[in-house]
Design an enzyme around this catalytic site. Sequence first.
Site, PDB file in Angstrom:
ATOM      1  N   VAL A   1       0.843  -1.204   0.000  1.00  0.00           N
ATOM      2  CA  VAL A   1       0.000   0.000   0.000  1.00  0.00           C
ATOM      3  C   VAL A   1       0.879   1.254   0.000  1.00  0.00           C
ATOM      4  CG1 VAL A   1      -1.755   1.297   1.285  1.00  0.00           C
ATOM      5  CG2 VAL A   1      -1.986  -1.170   1.035  1.00  0.00           C
TER       6      VAL A   1
ATOM      7  N   PRO B   1      10.721  -0.436   8.785  1.00  0.00           N
ATOM      8  CA  PRO B   1      11.902  -1.297   8.891  1.00  0.00           C
ATOM      9  C   PRO B   1      12.098  -2.116   7.610  1.00  0.00           C
ATOM     10  CG  PRO B   1      10.057  -2.222  10.136  1.00  0.00           C
ATOM     11  CD  PRO B   1       9.590  -0.915   9.590  1.00  0.00           C
ATOM     12  N   ALA B   2      13.348  -2.373   7.242  1.00  0.00           N
ATOM     13  CA  ALA B   2      13.639  -3.233   6.091  1.00  0.00           C
ATOM     14  C   ALA B   2      13.096  -4.634   6.392  1.00  0.00           C
ATOM     15  CB  ALA B   2      15.149  -3.275   5.859  1.00  0.00           C
TER      16      ALA B   2
ATOM     17  N   ASP C   1      -6.824   1.321   5.571  1.00  0.00           N
ATOM     18  CA  ASP C   1      -7.620   0.236   6.129  1.00  0.00           C
ATOM     19  C   ASP C   1      -8.580   0.671   7.233  1.00  0.00           C
ATOM     20  OD1 ASP C   1      -8.061  -2.300   5.368  1.00  0.00           O
ATOM     21  OD2 ASP C   1      -6.835  -3.240   6.918  1.00  0.00           O
TER      22      ASP C   1
HETATM   23  C1  LIG Z   1      -9.076   4.100  -5.118  1.00  0.00           C
HETATM   24  C2  LIG Z   1      -7.904   3.510  -4.356  1.00  0.00           C
HETATM   25  C3  LIG Z   1      -6.831   4.580  -4.357  1.00  0.00           C
HETATM   26  C4  LIG Z   1      -5.505   4.177  -3.759  1.00  0.00           C
HETATM   27  O1  LIG Z   1      -5.470   3.493  -2.730  1.00  0.00           O
HETATM   28  O2  LIG Z   1      -4.520   4.598  -4.382  1.00  0.00           O
HETATM   29  C5  LIG Z   1      -8.395   3.114  -2.976  1.00  0.00           C
HETATM   30  N1  LIG Z   1      -8.372   1.791  -2.833  1.00  0.00           N
HETATM   31  C6  LIG Z   1      -7.929   1.173  -3.971  1.00  0.00           C
HETATM   32  C7  LIG Z   1      -7.983  -0.192  -4.217  1.00  0.00           C
HETATM   33  C8  LIG Z   1      -8.432  -1.226  -3.317  1.00  0.00           C
HETATM   34  N2  LIG Z   1      -8.478  -1.140  -1.972  1.00  0.00           N
HETATM   35  C9  LIG Z   1      -8.942  -2.334  -1.463  1.00  0.00           C
HETATM   36  C10 LIG Z   1      -9.183  -3.235  -2.536  1.00  0.00           C
HETATM   37  C11 LIG Z   1      -9.667  -4.694  -2.414  1.00  0.00           C
HETATM   38  C12 LIG Z   1     -11.115  -4.843  -2.859  1.00  0.00           C
HETATM   39  C13 LIG Z   1     -12.111  -4.089  -1.981  1.00  0.00           C
HETATM   40  O3  LIG Z   1     -12.073  -4.208  -0.748  1.00  0.00           O
HETATM   41  O4  LIG Z   1     -12.949  -3.365  -2.565  1.00  0.00           O
HETATM   42  C14 LIG Z   1      -8.890  -2.510  -3.701  1.00  0.00           C
HETATM   43  C15 LIG Z   1      -9.049  -2.984  -5.128  1.00  0.00           C
HETATM   44  C16 LIG Z   1      -7.825  -3.597  -5.714  1.00  0.00           C
HETATM   45  O5  LIG Z   1      -6.851  -3.900  -4.993  1.00  0.00           O
HETATM   46  O6  LIG Z   1      -7.896  -3.854  -6.918  1.00  0.00           O
HETATM   47  C17 LIG Z   1      -9.107  -2.659  -0.031  1.00  0.00           C
HETATM   48  C18 LIG Z   1      -9.578  -1.634   0.908  1.00  0.00           C
HETATM   49  N3  LIG Z   1      -9.648  -0.294   0.688  1.00  0.00           N
HETATM   50  C19 LIG Z   1     -10.159   0.322   1.797  1.00  0.00           C
HETATM   51  C20 LIG Z   1     -10.386  -0.670   2.789  1.00  0.00           C
HETATM   52  C21 LIG Z   1     -10.953  -0.408   4.159  1.00  0.00           C
HETATM   53  C22 LIG Z   1     -12.444  -0.450   4.209  1.00  0.00           C
HETATM   54  O7  LIG Z   1     -13.161  -0.382   3.196  1.00  0.00           O
HETATM   55  O8  LIG Z   1     -12.940  -0.553   5.361  1.00  0.00           O
HETATM   56  C23 LIG Z   1     -10.026  -1.903   2.224  1.00  0.00           C
HETATM   57  C24 LIG Z   1     -10.066  -3.267   2.839  1.00  0.00           C
HETATM   58  C25 LIG Z   1     -11.435  -3.866   2.831  1.00  0.00           C
HETATM   59  C26 LIG Z   1     -11.496  -5.203   3.535  1.00  0.00           C
HETATM   60  O9  LIG Z   1     -10.634  -5.513   4.334  1.00  0.00           O
HETATM   61  O10 LIG Z   1     -12.444  -5.893   3.241  1.00  0.00           O
HETATM   62  C27 LIG Z   1     -10.393   1.738   1.939  1.00  0.00           C
HETATM   63  C28 LIG Z   1     -10.117   2.758   1.024  1.00  0.00           C
HETATM   64  N4  LIG Z   1      -9.575   2.592  -0.205  1.00  0.00           N
HETATM   65  C29 LIG Z   1      -9.603   3.779  -0.862  1.00  0.00           C
HETATM   66  C30 LIG Z   1      -8.923   4.032  -2.065  1.00  0.00           C
HETATM   67  C31 LIG Z   1     -10.413   4.785  -0.135  1.00  0.00           C
HETATM   68  C32 LIG Z   1     -11.836   4.827  -0.724  1.00  0.00           C
HETATM   69  C33 LIG Z   1     -11.875   5.143  -2.207  1.00  0.00           C
HETATM   70  C34 LIG Z   1     -13.218   4.994  -2.843  1.00  0.00           C
HETATM   71  O11 LIG Z   1     -14.162   4.521  -2.216  1.00  0.00           O
HETATM   72  O12 LIG Z   1     -13.361   5.416  -4.010  1.00  0.00           O
HETATM   73  C35 LIG Z   1     -10.422   4.197   1.288  1.00  0.00           C
HETATM   74  C36 LIG Z   1     -11.719   4.415   2.056  1.00  0.00           C
HETATM   75  C37 LIG Z   1      -9.331   4.855   2.160  1.00  0.00           C
HETATM   76  C38 LIG Z   1      -8.003   5.054   1.466  1.00  0.00           C
HETATM   77  O13 LIG Z   1      -7.289   4.064   1.292  1.00  0.00           O
HETATM   78  O14 LIG Z   1      -7.677   6.211   1.149  1.00  0.00           O
HETATM   79  C39 LIG Z   1      -7.394   2.161  -4.930  1.00  0.00           C
HETATM   80  C40 LIG Z   1      -7.735   1.890  -6.416  1.00  0.00           C
HETATM   81  C41 LIG Z   1      -6.676   2.505  -7.295  1.00  0.00           C
HETATM   82  C42 LIG Z   1      -6.773   2.095  -8.711  1.00  0.00           C
HETATM   83  O15 LIG Z   1      -6.611   0.934  -9.048  1.00  0.00           O
HETATM   84  O16 LIG Z   1      -6.976   2.983  -9.535  1.00  0.00           O
HETATM   85  N1  LIG Z   2      -6.679   1.236   1.811  1.00  0.00           N
HETATM   86  C1  LIG Z   2      -6.387   0.353   0.881  1.00  0.00           C
HETATM   87  O1  LIG Z   2      -6.605   0.585  -0.281  1.00  0.00           O
HETATM   88  C2  LIG Z   2      -5.855  -0.981   1.297  1.00  0.00           C
HETATM   89  C3  LIG Z   2      -5.696  -1.995   0.340  1.00  0.00           C
HETATM   90  C4  LIG Z   2      -5.119  -3.168   0.721  1.00  0.00           C
HETATM   91  C5  LIG Z   2      -4.708  -3.314   2.056  1.00  0.00           C
HETATM   92  N2  LIG Z   2      -4.894  -2.353   2.954  1.00  0.00           N
HETATM   93  C6  LIG Z   2      -4.430  -2.456   4.365  1.00  0.00           C
HETATM   94  O2  LIG Z   2      -3.308  -1.574   4.540  1.00  0.00           O
HETATM   95  C7  LIG Z   2      -2.356  -2.135   5.445  1.00  0.00           C
HETATM   96  C8  LIG Z   2      -1.005  -2.293   4.785  1.00  0.00           C
HETATM   97  O3  LIG Z   2      -1.110  -3.196   3.698  1.00  0.00           O
HETATM   98  P1  LIG Z   2       0.155  -3.664   2.858  1.00  0.00           P
HETATM   99  O4  LIG Z   2      -0.346  -4.569   1.800  1.00  0.00           O
HETATM  100  O5  LIG Z   2       0.975  -2.501   2.460  1.00  0.00           O
HETATM  101  O6  LIG Z   2       0.959  -4.510   3.958  1.00  0.00           O
HETATM  102  P2  LIG Z   2       2.429  -5.041   3.901  1.00  0.00           P
HETATM  103  O7  LIG Z   2       2.532  -6.177   4.836  1.00  0.00           O
HETATM  104  O8  LIG Z   2       2.886  -5.191   2.480  1.00  0.00           O
HETATM  105  O9  LIG Z   2       3.268  -3.820   4.484  1.00  0.00           O
HETATM  106  C9  LIG Z   2       3.215  -3.389   5.799  1.00  0.00           C
HETATM  107  C10 LIG Z   2       4.392  -2.477   6.016  1.00  0.00           C
HETATM  108  O10 LIG Z   2       4.250  -1.815   7.253  1.00  0.00           O
HETATM  109  C11 LIG Z   2       5.518  -1.843   7.932  1.00  0.00           C
HETATM  110  N3  LIG Z   2       5.241  -1.682   9.369  1.00  0.00           N
HETATM  111  C12 LIG Z   2       4.525  -2.477  10.195  1.00  0.00           C
HETATM  112  N4  LIG Z   2       4.488  -1.939  11.442  1.00  0.00           N
HETATM  113  C13 LIG Z   2       5.175  -0.766  11.372  1.00  0.00           C
HETATM  114  C14 LIG Z   2       5.486   0.254  12.308  1.00  0.00           C
HETATM  115  N5  LIG Z   2       5.071   0.209  13.564  1.00  0.00           N
HETATM  116  N6  LIG Z   2       6.217   1.314  11.899  1.00  0.00           N
HETATM  117  C15 LIG Z   2       6.631   1.401  10.613  1.00  0.00           C
HETATM  118  N7  LIG Z   2       6.376   0.451   9.681  1.00  0.00           N
HETATM  119  C16 LIG Z   2       5.651  -0.601  10.058  1.00  0.00           C
HETATM  120  C17 LIG Z   2       6.103  -3.184   7.545  1.00  0.00           C
HETATM  121  O11 LIG Z   2       7.491  -3.198   7.789  1.00  0.00           O
HETATM  122  C18 LIG Z   2       5.745  -3.180   6.060  1.00  0.00           C
HETATM  123  O12 LIG Z   2       6.689  -2.416   5.325  1.00  0.00           O
HETATM  124  C19 LIG Z   2      -2.946  -3.447   5.881  1.00  0.00           C
HETATM  125  O13 LIG Z   2      -3.609  -3.229   7.102  1.00  0.00           O
HETATM  126  C20 LIG Z   2      -3.933  -3.815   4.774  1.00  0.00           C
HETATM  127  O14 LIG Z   2      -4.983  -4.609   5.221  1.00  0.00           O
HETATM  128  C21 LIG Z   2      -5.464  -1.203   2.599  1.00  0.00           C
END
Ligand SMILES: C[C@@]1(CC(=O)O)C2=NC(=C\c3[nH]c(c(CCC(=O)O)c3CC(=O)O)Cc3[nH]c(c(CC(=O)O)c3CCC(=O)O)/C=C3\N/C(=C\2)[C@@H](CCC(=O)O)[C@]3(C)CC(=O)O)/[C@H]1CCC(=O)O
Ligand SMILES: NC(=O)c1ccc[n+]([C@@H]2O[C@H](COP(=O)([O-])OP(=O)(O)OC[C@H]3O[C@@H](n4cnc5c(N)ncnc54)[C@H](O)[C@@H]3O)[C@@H](O)[C@H]2O)c1
Length: 321
Positions: free
Chosen positions: A51, A71-72, A139
């Site tokens: 991420v 951390p690496a 997340d």
């Molecule tokens: C748009 C994009 C931008 C970016 O990150 O650069 C982005 N997520 C992307 C992809 C993606 N993220 C996830 C999946 C897996 C499928 C799925 O869950 O749908 C996929 C799809 C994939 O990987 O293909 C997992 C996920 N995402 C969030 C949660 C937490 C939750 O929902 O509670 C969970 C874990 C859910 C779980 O554990 O079930 C939350 C957020 N993700 C957002 C942005 C924000 C809302 C944006 C919006 O609603 O439009 C928000 C709220 C916060 C934020 O991260 O800023 C980027 C697409 C970039 C691109 O491809 O162009």
């Molecule tokens: N918002 C989104 O779009 C989205 C999509 C996929 C996953 N996630 C969530 O985001 C989180 C990160 O996902 P990921 O795939 O990058 O995980 P990852 O395991 O690839 O990376 C985690 C990173 O965090 C670092 N880390 C852990 N504890 C730390 C600390 N205390 N200080 C500094 N670094 C620390 C690790 O060294 C590693 O580099 C997860 O909780 C995952 O579920 C969010």
Amino acid sequence: MATKDNTMTPERRLEIREEMFGYPKIQTGGSLMIAWQIKGKRVLLVGGGEVAATRLVHLLSADALVTMIAPAPLHPEVAFRLTQFPQSITWIDRPFQSTDLTSCPNDYSLILTAIDDPVASSEIYTLAQQLKIPANIADVPPECDFYFGSVHRDGPLQVMVSTNGNGPRMASTIRKMIAEALPEDCGRAIERMGKIRQELRKLAPEQREGKRRMEWIKQMSDKYPWDAVAGMSDEDMQNLLEWYFRGQGEGEFYVPEWEELIKMRKGKSKWVREREAKEREEKEREEKGEKKGEDAANGGVEGLNKQVEGLKVEDDESKAK
Ligand SMILES: C[C@@]1(CC(=O)O)C2=NC(=C\c3[nH]c(c(CCC(=O)O)c3CC(=O)O)Cc3[nH]c(c(CC(=O)O)c3CCC(=O)O)/C=C3\N/C(=C\2)[C@@H](CCC(=O)O)[C@]3(C)CC(=O)O)/[C@H]1CCC(=O)O
Ligand SMILES: NC(=O)c1ccc[n+]([C@@H]2O[C@H](COP(=O)([O-])OP(=O)(O)OC[C@H]3O[C@@H](n4cnc5c(N)ncnc54)[C@H](O)[C@@H]3O)[C@@H](O)[C@H]2O)c1
């Protein structure tokens, strides 16, 4: 005599007025979509995984300065970005500690976490709130001051799609649909428009020119086809700007027809020449019966593998220093 309709709610009455006056309809519950000018400002990124790699794409595209604490080992893409943008990213090779923020509360404009440790994530969010620094905790949507969106980029054009947390994958699909629907050369056309506007502001800088300048630009922006604007040379631009000075009074505008502008040309633009040469080359290749792109793709993968190998070495070397 007209009687007052008492069945209508005050909200509905306001809605009708909004529509009647032609004001934009306000749908509350959305996000504030803005284009943040973060260039040269410092951002704290905690985490170095998958991420974090996506966050770096957003940050580096906006010329931000990044302090990354993780951390690496780093995710390979993150390690790659570090070698690609050594001036923009400072890597601190250890887990986050609260003094990273409390010892320098004014250093950061923005905080992003992308870590798989919910306790540390919450601690960072609390600190960010205390310091009043906007934060995105990957997340944990309730602990996000803003969300990322799916972004299409073409030169100066950025189109961001947000589903406001409902379906990030769908945001990505919609972004691709929008990109497909855009004219091929629109990034280049927008870049040219930026140049014309900038030149005109230099040539007619006075405040009193403002209204006329804006009206001329509005008319000119709507007038020409996208590919025509994209193909404008600097010479075309100078010729076009000349027309601005042909009218004098406030409502007096001269925006030439495209054909009129072309007649003023002494030569083709470099971009048009290059595009024509590219089209000729492509046609020749197709005529030779080559499968388009196949060779390039094979070469691309081999090239990339070699590059990654090279980076590994460089990365080890930099650590050894
Ligand atoms: C748009 C994009 C931008 C970016 O990150 O650069 C982005 N997520 C992307 C992809 C993606 N993220 C996830 C999946 C897996 C499928 C799925 O869950 O749908 C996929 C799809 C994939 O990987 O293909 C997992 C996920 N995402 C969030 C949660 C937490 C939750 O929902 O509670 C969970 C874990 C859910 C779980 O554990 O079930 C939350 C957020 N993700 C957002 C942005 C924000 C809302 C944006 C919006 O609603 O439009 C928000 C709220 C916060 C934020 O991260 O800023 C980027 C697409 C970039 C691109 O491809 O162009
Ligand atoms: N918002 C989104 O779009 C989205 C999509 C996929 C996953 N996630 C969530 O985001 C989180 C990160 O996902 P990921 O795939 O990058 O995980 P990852 O395991 O690839 O990376 C985690 C990173 O965090 C670092 N880390 C852990 N504890 C730390 C600390 N205390 N200080 C500094 N670094 C620390 C690790 O060294 C590693 O580099 C997860 O909780 C995952 O579920 C969010």
